[in-house]
Scaffold this motif. Structure first.
Motif, PDB file in Angstrom:
ATOM      1  N   GLN A 152       0.819  -1.202   0.000  1.00 53.33           N
ATOM      2  CA  GLN A 152       0.000   0.000   0.000  1.00 53.33           C
ATOM      3  C   GLN A 152       0.857   1.259   0.000  1.00 53.33           C
ATOM      4  OE1 GLN A 152      -2.735  -1.167   2.871  1.00 53.33           O
ATOM      5  NE2 GLN A 152      -3.916   0.707   2.927  1.00 53.33           N
ATOM      6  N   MET A 153       0.347   2.300  -0.605  1.00 58.01           N
ATOM      7  CA  MET A 153       0.953   3.621  -0.521  1.00 58.01           C
ATOM      8  C   MET A 153       0.762   4.145   0.900  1.00 58.01           C
ATOM      9  SD  MET A 153       2.168   6.079  -2.637  1.00 58.01           S
ATOM     10  CE  MET A 153       1.377   5.824  -4.202  1.00 58.01           C
ATOM     11  N   GLU A 154       1.832   4.714   1.490  1.00 57.22           N
ATOM     12  CA  GLU A 154       1.713   5.202   2.865  1.00 57.22           C
ATOM     13  C   GLU A 154       2.272   6.617   2.992  1.00 57.22           C
ATOM     14  OE1 GLU A 154       1.723   2.131   6.161  1.00 57.22           O
ATOM     15  OE2 GLU A 154       3.308   1.376   4.853  1.00 57.22           O
ATOM     16  N   PHE A 155       1.590   7.416   3.763  1.00 59.76           N
ATOM     17  CA  PHE A 155       1.966   8.804   4.005  1.00 59.76           C
ATOM     18  C   PHE A 155       3.236   8.853   4.850  1.00 59.76           C
ATOM     19  CE2 PHE A 155       1.482  13.214   5.063  1.00 59.76           C
ATOM     20  CZ  PHE A 155       1.751  13.319   6.426  1.00 59.76           C
ATOM     21  N   LEU A 156       4.151   9.742   4.470  1.00 59.36           N
ATOM     22  CA  LEU A 156       5.346   9.972   5.270  1.00 59.36           C
ATOM     23  C   LEU A 156       5.278  11.308   6.013  1.00 59.36           C
ATOM     24  CD1 LEU A 156       8.392   8.966   3.006  1.00 59.36           C
ATOM     25  CD2 LEU A 156       7.670   7.871   5.128  1.00 59.36           C
ATOM     26  N   VAL A 157       5.066  12.389   5.240  1.00 60.63           N
ATOM     27  CA  VAL A 157       5.196  13.724   5.829  1.00 60.63           C
ATOM     28  C   VAL A 157       4.508  14.736   4.945  1.00 60.63           C
ATOM     29  CG1 VAL A 157       7.367  14.214   4.613  1.00 60.63           C
ATOM     30  CG2 VAL A 157       6.937  15.303   6.832  1.00 60.63           C
ATOM     31  N   ASN A 158       4.021  15.821   5.561  1.00 61.28           N
ATOM     32  CA  ASN A 158       3.575  16.944   4.756  1.00 61.28           C
ATOM     33  C   ASN A 158       4.206  18.230   5.265  1.00 61.28           C
ATOM     34  OD1 ASN A 158       1.987  17.108   7.028  1.00 61.28           O
ATOM     35  ND2 ASN A 158       0.061  16.795   5.948  1.00 61.28           N
ATOM     36  N   PHE A 159       4.181  19.263   4.425  1.00 61.55           N
ATOM     37  CA  PHE A 159       5.032  20.426   4.609  1.00 61.55           C
ATOM     38  C   PHE A 159       4.297  21.635   4.081  1.00 61.55           C
ATOM     39  CE2 PHE A 159       9.425  21.764   5.256  1.00 61.55           C
ATOM     40  CZ  PHE A 159       9.627  22.831   4.407  1.00 61.55           C
ATOM     41  N   TYR A 160       4.254  22.684   4.882  1.00 58.53           N
ATOM     42  CA  TYR A 160       3.573  23.904   4.464  1.00 58.53           C
ATOM     43  C   TYR A 160       4.259  25.090   5.105  1.00 58.53           C
ATOM     44  CZ  TYR A 160       0.015  27.586   4.504  1.00 58.53           C
ATOM     45  OH  TYR A 160      -0.647  28.778   4.388  1.00 58.53           O
ATOM     46  N   ASN A 161       4.436  26.130   4.353  1.00 58.88           N
ATOM     47  CA  ASN A 161       4.990  27.388   4.862  1.00 58.88           C
ATOM     48  C   ASN A 161       6.330  27.156   5.555  1.00 58.88           C
ATOM     49  OD1 ASN A 161       4.856  30.156   5.199  1.00 58.88           O
ATOM     50  ND2 ASN A 161       3.811  30.011   7.167  1.00 58.88           N
ATOM     51  N   GLY A 162       7.125  26.305   4.983  1.00 52.37           N
ATOM     52  CA  GLY A 162       8.474  26.077   5.499  1.00 52.37           C
ATOM     53  C   GLY A 162       8.562  25.134   6.682  1.00 52.37           C
ATOM     54  N   LYS A 163       7.422  24.515   7.020  1.00 54.19           N
ATOM     55  CA  LYS A 163       7.451  23.659   8.216  1.00 54.19           C
ATOM     56  C   LYS A 163       6.774  22.328   7.969  1.00 54.19           C
ATOM     57  CE  LYS A 163       6.928  27.714  11.202  1.00 54.19           C
ATOM     58  NZ  LYS A 163       5.994  28.447  12.063  1.00 54.19           N
ATOM     59  N   VAL A 164       7.224  21.323   8.716  1.00 56.80           N
ATOM     60  CA  VAL A 164       6.537  20.035   8.722  1.00 56.80           C
ATOM     61  C   VAL A 164       5.232  20.195   9.494  1.00 56.80           C
ATOM     62  CG1 VAL A 164       6.608  17.681   9.627  1.00 56.80           C
ATOM     63  CG2 VAL A 164       8.634  18.650   8.512  1.00 56.80           C
ATOM     64  N   MET A 165       4.110  19.781   8.862  1.00 59.55           N
ATOM     65  CA  MET A 165       2.814  19.839   9.557  1.00 59.55           C
ATOM     66  C   MET A 165       2.570  18.550  10.338  1.00 59.55           C
ATOM     67  SD  MET A 165       0.141  21.731   7.053  1.00 59.55           S
ATOM     68  CE  MET A 165       0.096  20.410   5.846  1.00 59.55           C
ATOM     69  N   GLU A 166       2.853  17.439   9.688  1.00 57.46           N
ATOM     70  CA  GLU A 166       2.617  16.148  10.331  1.00 57.46           C
ATOM     71  C   GLU A 166       3.537  15.119   9.712  1.00 57.46           C
ATOM     72  OE1 GLU A 166      -1.476  15.004  10.429  1.00 57.46           O
ATOM     73  OE2 GLU A 166      -1.057  13.017  11.264  1.00 57.46           O
TER      74      GLU A 166
END
Lengths: 117, 110
Positions: free
Chosen positions: A42-56
């Motif tokens: 399965q495809m799995e989420f690693l990380v997301n990024f917004y405005n220069g920062k890691v969100m989750e």
């Protein structure tokens, strides 16, 4: 549709080395993501990024992983040092918005196949 | 954790038949997004749907978030539709991360 580019398409490295995966997101997008897909799984989420920062980040996003997007250039995923279990295809994605808003659709790049020997 | 279940796991159709792919999820969702994964692995976004019904070409996506389910209808299937269809949901309150299902492998034969 909008294009996300990823460089390189395939990378082979020895365990313990550092690797940087590069993503060129859609030009007006503000949210950036990395996903991991092990062959046949399965495809799995690693990380997301917004405005220069890691969100989750997920539990798959180990301490050896880092992301950045210096000065609006490539969005990068760096793994240092690499381990055998990091072998997978890494997909970058981007979106203009999030949630129920319009333009929250995520567009994916073609992936970088990472092989750690 | 959040789970996304797709059914059927695989489907074989004759060219011209319609396909109905199902997606059920275990937590509340903000939206569903459907993808086509090519044999080489690259993903094509098909539809992004927070609720109700959306159409594009021969594709219709229906999302019923209250019932934690969605579907993708493919009308008049073509051989080139063959491949893997992935359902992904964005959990409510999540930071726009997508949780993917295992996919439905569609084979369209002449």
């Amino acid at each position: 549709g909008p294009k996300v580019l990823q460089i390189p398409s395939h990378q082979i490295i020895d365990m313990g080395q550092m690797v940087t995966l590069n993503c060129d997101p859609v030009s007006n997008h503000l949210y950036f993501y990395w996903y991991k897909q092990i062959l046949g799984q399965q495809m799995e989420f690693l990380v997301n990024f917004y405005n220069g920062k890691v969100m989750e980040k997920s539990k798959l996003f180990k301490d050896q992983f880092s992301v950045e997007r210096p000065d609006g250039s490539y969005f990068t995923l760096k793994i240092q040092p690499t381990a055998l279990e990091d072998s997978a295809v890494y997909f970058c994605a981007s979106s203009q918005n999030r949630g129920r808003e319009d333009y929250a659709e995520q567009f994916f790049g073609p992936g970088t196949r990472l092989t750690v020997l | 954790g959040q789970q996304v279940q797709q059914s059927p796991a695989s489907l074989v159709l004759q060219e011209g038949e319609n396909a109905e792919l199902q997606c059920n999820f275990s937590s509340t969702a903000t939206r569903l997004q459907w993808f086509y994964q090519r044999p080489g692995g690259s993903l094509v976004s098909l539809l992004s749907n927070p609720s109700g019904t959306k159409h594009t070409g021969r594709l219709t996506s229906t999302t019923v978030t209250k019932e934690r389910r969605g579907s993708l209808h493919i009308s008049s299937s073509q051989i080139t539709d063959s491949g893997t269809y992935l359902c992904a949901m964005e959990p409510t309150g999540g930071n726009n991360k997508l949780t993917f299902g295992q996919g439905t492998v569609l084979s369209v034969i002449p």
